[in-house]
Design a protein around this motif. Structure first.
Motif, PDB file in Angstrom:
ATOM      1  N   ARG A   1      22.617  31.615  30.811  1.00 52.47           N
ATOM      2  CA  ARG A   1      23.147  32.815  31.467  1.00 52.47           C
ATOM      3  C   ARG A   1      23.711  32.516  32.863  1.00 52.47           C
TER       4      ARG A   1
ATOM      5  N   PHE B   1      27.305  30.859  32.760  1.00 55.47           N
ATOM      6  CA  PHE B   1      28.364  31.461  31.943  1.00 55.47           C
ATOM      7  C   PHE B   1      29.698  31.546  32.672  1.00 55.47           C
ATOM      8  N   ARG B   2      29.725  32.091  33.862  1.00 57.92           N
ATOM      9  CA  ARG B   2      30.991  32.243  34.592  1.00 57.92           C
ATOM     10  C   ARG B   2      31.628  30.882  34.874  1.00 57.92           C
ATOM     11  N   THR B   3      30.825  29.919  35.235  1.00 57.62           N
ATOM     12  CA  THR B   3      31.339  28.570  35.485  1.00 57.62           C
ATOM     13  C   THR B   3      31.897  27.965  34.200  1.00 57.62           C
TER      14      THR B   3
ATOM     15  N   ILE C   1      33.184  29.551  31.661  1.00 56.44           N
ATOM     16  CA  ILE C   1      34.447  30.230  31.362  1.00 56.44           C
ATOM     17  C   ILE C   1      35.574  29.628  32.202  1.00 56.44           C
ATOM     18  N   GLU C   2      35.319  29.414  33.472  1.00 62.11           N
ATOM     19  CA  GLU C   2      36.328  28.816  34.352  1.00 62.11           C
ATOM     20  C   GLU C   2      36.682  27.401  33.895  1.00 62.11           C
TER      21      GLU C   2
ATOM     22  N   SER D   1      36.673  39.411  30.462  1.00 64.04           N
ATOM     23  CA  SER D   1      35.356  38.787  30.564  1.00 64.04           C
ATOM     24  C   SER D   1      34.404  39.661  31.353  1.00 64.04           C
ATOM     25  N   THR D   2      33.139  39.529  30.996  1.00 65.74           N
ATOM     26  CA  THR D   2      32.049  40.188  31.703  1.00 65.74           C
ATOM     27  C   THR D   2      31.055  39.081  32.062  1.00 65.74           C
ATOM     28  N   ASN D   3      29.870  39.449  32.480  1.00 63.10           N
ATOM     29  CA  ASN D   3      28.870  38.431  32.798  1.00 63.10           C
ATOM     30  C   ASN D   3      28.186  37.857  31.563  1.00 63.10           C
ATOM     31  N   THR D   4      28.477  38.404  30.379  1.00 63.38           N
ATOM     32  CA  THR D   4      27.821  37.919  29.161  1.00 63.38           C
ATOM     33  C   THR D   4      28.779  37.627  28.009  1.00 63.38           C
TER      34      THR D   4
ATOM     35  N   ALA E   1      33.206  36.949  26.802  1.00 60.97           N
ATOM     36  CA  ALA E   1      34.597  36.740  27.192  1.00 60.97           C
ATOM     37  C   ALA E   1      35.451  36.701  25.928  1.00 60.97           C
TER      38      ALA E   1
END
Length: 90
Positions: A19, A22-24, A26-27, A44-47, A49
């Motif tokens: 968790r 996740f953002r990293t 996605i990038e 995308s959200t925090n959970t 994409a």
């Protein structure tokens, strides 16, 4: 001879143990960590994409499931672990 690319939509979901990454992840996916498979983030959200992408045509593009497994394997090699659902545009 030019390579044919197969367009697809991909839904990525975070795994509970990843968790915080996740953002990293996605990038990293949109920064070229999947050479020859360009991806654009649609939402995308925090959970979760949603991506739009294209993969070079091959045995891995025969079905949605085979493409999802191919992409999961390639991402795992980059230490990116997500649950994927793929829909090949026919």
């Amino acid at each position: 001879m030019p390579t044919a690319f197969i367009p697809f939509t991909m839904h990525a979901s975070v795994r509970d143990d990843r968790r915080r990454m996740f953002r990293t992840d996605i990038e990293r996916m949109t920064d070229g960590h999947l050479p020859s498979t360009p991806l654009d983030v649609i939402k995308s959200t925090n959970t979760q994409a949603v991506f739009r992408g294209a993969a070079p045509k091959g045995p891995h593009t025969a079905t949605d499931a085979s493409l999802a497994q191919y992409l999961q394997d390639r991402l795992a090699a980059e230490n990116i672990h997500l649950d994927l659902r793929v829909c090949i545009e026919r």
